[in-house]
Design a protein around this motif. Structure first.
Motif, PDB file in Angstrom:
ATOM      1  N   ARG A 105      41.321  -4.379  34.600  1.00  0.00           N
ATOM      2  CA  ARG A 105      42.566  -3.325  34.364  1.00  0.00           C
ATOM      3  C   ARG A 105      42.998  -3.673  32.884  1.00  0.00           C
ATOM      4  O   ARG A 105      43.370  -2.752  32.192  1.00  0.00           O
ATOM      5  CB  ARG A 105      43.676  -4.241  35.135  1.00  0.00           C
ATOM      6  CG  ARG A 105      44.975  -3.254  35.061  1.00  0.00           C
ATOM      7  CD  ARG A 105      44.805  -1.988  35.312  1.00  0.00           C
ATOM      8  NE  ARG A 105      46.104  -1.234  35.043  1.00  0.00           N
ATOM      9  CZ  ARG A 105      46.352  -0.004  34.684  1.00  0.00           C
ATOM     10  NH1 ARG A 105      45.413   0.860  34.567  1.00  0.00           N
ATOM     11  NH2 ARG A 105      47.511   0.457  34.447  1.00  0.00           N
ATOM     12  N   THR A 106      42.655  -4.923  32.408  1.00  0.00           N
ATOM     13  CA  THR A 106      43.245  -5.300  31.138  1.00  0.00           C
ATOM     14  C   THR A 106      42.126  -3.971  29.977  1.00  0.00           C
ATOM     15  O   THR A 106      42.714  -3.719  29.063  1.00  0.00           O
ATOM     16  CB  THR A 106      42.563  -6.653  30.472  1.00  0.00           C
ATOM     17  OG1 THR A 106      43.189  -7.517  31.372  1.00  0.00           O
ATOM     18  CG2 THR A 106      42.866  -6.559  29.118  1.00  0.00           C
ATOM     19  N   VAL A 142      43.589  -0.588  30.317  1.00  0.00           N
ATOM     20  CA  VAL A 142      44.759  -0.486  29.556  1.00  0.00           C
ATOM     21  C   VAL A 142      44.356  -0.350  28.008  1.00  0.00           C
ATOM     22  O   VAL A 142      44.989   0.590  27.326  1.00  0.00           O
ATOM     23  CB  VAL A 142      45.801  -1.733  29.840  1.00  0.00           C
ATOM     24  CG1 VAL A 142      47.077  -1.620  28.779  1.00  0.00           C
ATOM     25  CG2 VAL A 142      46.295  -1.802  31.052  1.00  0.00           C
ATOM     26  N   ILE A 143      43.691  -0.996  27.410  1.00  0.00           N
ATOM     27  CA  ILE A 143      43.269  -1.037  26.128  1.00  0.00           C
ATOM     28  C   ILE A 143      42.428   0.262  25.960  1.00  0.00           C
ATOM     29  O   ILE A 143      42.689   1.131  24.612  1.00  0.00           O
ATOM     30  CB  ILE A 143      42.302  -2.182  25.607  1.00  0.00           C
ATOM     31  CG1 ILE A 143      43.117  -3.520  25.506  1.00  0.00           C
ATOM     32  CG2 ILE A 143      41.708  -2.013  24.161  1.00  0.00           C
ATOM     33  CD1 ILE A 143      41.985  -4.666  25.256  1.00  0.00           C
ATOM     34  N   ILE A 144      41.781   0.902  26.837  1.00  0.00           N
ATOM     35  CA  ILE A 144      41.224   2.012  26.414  1.00  0.00           C
ATOM     36  C   ILE A 144      41.883   3.451  26.618  1.00  0.00           C
ATOM     37  O   ILE A 144      41.926   4.188  25.747  1.00  0.00           O
ATOM     38  CB  ILE A 144      39.918   2.355  27.683  1.00  0.00           C
ATOM     39  CG1 ILE A 144      38.529   1.470  27.502  1.00  0.00           C
ATOM     40  CG2 ILE A 144      39.656   3.723  27.685  1.00  0.00           C
ATOM     41  CD1 ILE A 144      37.715   1.858  26.306  1.00  0.00           C
ATOM     42  N   SER A 145      43.152   3.081  27.489  1.00  0.00           N
ATOM     43  CA  SER A 145      44.240   4.131  27.882  1.00  0.00           C
ATOM     44  C   SER A 145      44.738   4.246  26.261  1.00  0.00           C
ATOM     45  O   SER A 145      45.203   5.428  25.787  1.00  0.00           O
ATOM     46  CB  SER A 145      44.981   3.856  28.756  1.00  0.00           C
ATOM     47  OG  SER A 145      46.077   4.812  28.863  1.00  0.00           O
ATOM     48  N   VAL A 171      26.071   3.730  28.318  1.00  0.00           N
ATOM     49  CA  VAL A 171      27.385   3.263  29.350  1.00  0.00           C
ATOM     50  C   VAL A 171      27.472   1.706  29.326  1.00  0.00           C
ATOM     51  O   VAL A 171      26.608   1.094  29.331  1.00  0.00           O
ATOM     52  CB  VAL A 171      26.944   3.637  30.636  1.00  0.00           C
ATOM     53  CG1 VAL A 171      28.115   2.949  31.526  1.00  0.00           C
ATOM     54  CG2 VAL A 171      26.609   4.969  30.929  1.00  0.00           C
ATOM     55  N   LEU A 172      28.947   1.539  28.694  1.00  0.00           N
ATOM     56  CA  LEU A 172      29.231  -0.039  28.656  1.00  0.00           C
ATOM     57  C   LEU A 172      29.900  -0.586  29.592  1.00  0.00           C
ATOM     58  O   LEU A 172      31.260   0.056  30.076  1.00  0.00           O
ATOM     59  CB  LEU A 172      29.905  -0.365  27.284  1.00  0.00           C
ATOM     60  CG  LEU A 172      29.116   0.133  25.918  1.00  0.00           C
ATOM     61  CD1 LEU A 172      29.981  -0.122  24.622  1.00  0.00           C
ATOM     62  CD2 LEU A 172      27.801  -0.613  25.922  1.00  0.00           C
ATOM     63  N   SER A 173      29.536  -1.608  30.289  1.00  0.00           N
ATOM     64  CA  SER A 173      30.429  -2.018  31.580  1.00  0.00           C
ATOM     65  C   SER A 173      31.930  -2.629  31.025  1.00  0.00           C
ATOM     66  O   SER A 173      32.098  -3.223  29.893  1.00  0.00           O
ATOM     67  CB  SER A 173      29.738  -3.154  32.555  1.00  0.00           C
ATOM     68  OG  SER A 173      29.496  -4.245  31.803  1.00  0.00           O
ATOM     69  N   ARG A 174      32.761  -2.830  31.868  1.00  0.00           N
ATOM     70  CA  ARG A 174      34.163  -3.806  31.385  1.00  0.00           C
ATOM     71  C   ARG A 174      33.540  -4.860  31.277  1.00  0.00           C
ATOM     72  O   ARG A 174      34.347  -5.635  30.135  1.00  0.00           O
ATOM     73  CB  ARG A 174      34.962  -3.603  32.527  1.00  0.00           C
ATOM     74  CG  ARG A 174      35.615  -1.995  32.654  1.00  0.00           C
ATOM     75  CD  ARG A 174      36.392  -1.973  33.953  1.00  0.00           C
ATOM     76  NE  ARG A 174      37.105  -0.797  34.180  1.00  0.00           N
ATOM     77  CZ  ARG A 174      36.282   0.242  34.633  1.00  0.00           C
ATOM     78  NH1 ARG A 174      35.161   0.257  35.009  1.00  0.00           N
ATOM     79  NH2 ARG A 174      36.897   1.672  34.887  1.00  0.00           N
ATOM     80  N   ASP A 175      32.779  -5.647  31.898  1.00  0.00           N
ATOM     81  CA  ASP A 175      32.341  -7.119  31.456  1.00  0.00           C
ATOM     82  C   ASP A 175      31.691  -7.129  30.030  1.00  0.00           C
ATOM     83  O   ASP A 175      31.985  -8.057  29.250  1.00  0.00           O
ATOM     84  CB  ASP A 175      31.340  -7.523  32.663  1.00  0.00           C
ATOM     85  CG  ASP A 175      32.097  -7.798  33.741  1.00  0.00           C
ATOM     86  OD1 ASP A 175      33.117  -8.125  33.813  1.00  0.00           O
ATOM     87  OD2 ASP A 175      31.286  -8.055  34.762  1.00  0.00           O
ATOM     88  N   SER A 202      38.865 -10.990  20.569  1.00  0.00           N
ATOM     89  CA  SER A 202      40.190 -11.278  20.845  1.00  0.00           C
ATOM     90  C   SER A 202      40.628 -11.155  22.372  1.00  0.00           C
ATOM     91  O   SER A 202      41.761 -11.180  22.735  1.00  0.00           O
ATOM     92  CB  SER A 202      41.174 -10.219  20.121  1.00  0.00           C
ATOM     93  OG  SER A 202      40.928  -8.814  20.672  1.00  0.00           O
ATOM     94  N   ILE A 203      39.672 -10.740  23.214  1.00  0.00           N
ATOM     95  CA  ILE A 203      39.995 -10.732  24.473  1.00  0.00           C
ATOM     96  C   ILE A 203      39.224 -11.777  25.342  1.00  0.00           C
ATOM     97  O   ILE A 203      38.266 -12.021  25.308  1.00  0.00           O
ATOM     98  CB  ILE A 203      39.416  -9.275  25.267  1.00  0.00           C
ATOM     99  CG1 ILE A 203      39.923  -8.063  24.584  1.00  0.00           C
ATOM    100  CG2 ILE A 203      39.326  -9.352  26.799  1.00  0.00           C
ATOM    101  CD1 ILE A 203      39.617  -6.810  24.780  1.00  0.00           C
TER     102      ILE A 203
END
Length: 221
Positions: free
Chosen positions: A186-187, A190-193, A166-170, A178-179
């Motif tokens: 939320r960013t 969106v990329i995961i989506s 499991v990887l956190s969003r942070d 690039s991020i």
């Protein structure tokens, strides 16, 4: 998790760098002497070595030559010695990069990631639908090359390299060059989506990328 051996006789520097690199999924073992480093290499496996040059017992350049003779491990020299000769000799002795002190720790992260891409250019697990080519920054899905933005590639790459974890969003934001580290959760969502859309992964019944409530994302091969 990336396992790193840091050979540095300044405990304050090694401790600070170890804490910083931990934010990027890097586990650092710090040793202060060449003898301790050689013992560590015999006992454990490492993905990369960070090597200072001014060491007790043996000069770092000689240690670099000795390590390269017996181990195929990427080596980044990190030294306050600014003599061009040291840099040339270090590279001739088998170092993969030379980073003069002082430097921003984030630059060290970027150098580590770049060197590791050269050492493990292609990752393909038997039975997996994905093939990662880090050298070309490409990912194939069921044999077809995915059309990914840089951010999408970096996020999917991290998921592939850490399959089952499991990887956190942070974590994802910190390890994607690039991020911006200031990016919101939320960013990442969106990329995961967008990645899910490109691999046909239904978010309600995902096959590959699973949302773990309150924790982050996990990739299942």
């Amino acid at each position: 998790m990336i396992n790193i051996l840091m050979i540095e006789d300044d405990i304050d520097i090694s401790s600070l760098l170890a804490k910083f690199l931990a934010q990027y999924g890097m586990n650092v073992q710090c040793v202060e002497t060449p003898k301790a480093a050689l013992n560590a290499l015999q006992l454990d496996q490492y993905d990369l070595i960070i090597l200072d040059l001014t060491l007790p017992q043996m000069d770092g350049l000689e240690l670099c030559k000795l390590i390269r003779k017996d181990y195929d491990i990427p080596i980044i020299i990190s030294s306050a010695r600014s003599d061009l000769t040291d840099k040339i000799i270090g590279l001739e002795y088998g170092a993969d990069d030379y980073l003069p002190k002082p430097y921003e720790p984030r630059e060290l992260v970027a150098r580590i990631q770049t060197v590791l891409r050269r050492y493990r250019p292609t990752l393909r697990n038997e039975g997996s639908d994905f093939e990662l080519n880090e050298g070309k920054m490409q990912i194939r899905f069921k044999g077809e090359l995915l059309d990914l933005t840089t951010a999408e590639y970096e996020i999917l790459r991290l998921l592939l390299l850490n399959a089952g974890t499991v990887l956190s969003r942070d974590y994802l934001a910190n390890n994607a060059e690039s991020i911006s580290w200031e990016s919101s959760e939320r960013t990442i969502d969106v990329i995961i989506s967008r990645v899910r859309n490109k691999i046909g992964d239904n978010p309600k019944q995902p096959r590959y990328i699973h949302s773990i409530r309150g924790a982050g994302y996990k990739f299942t091969p």
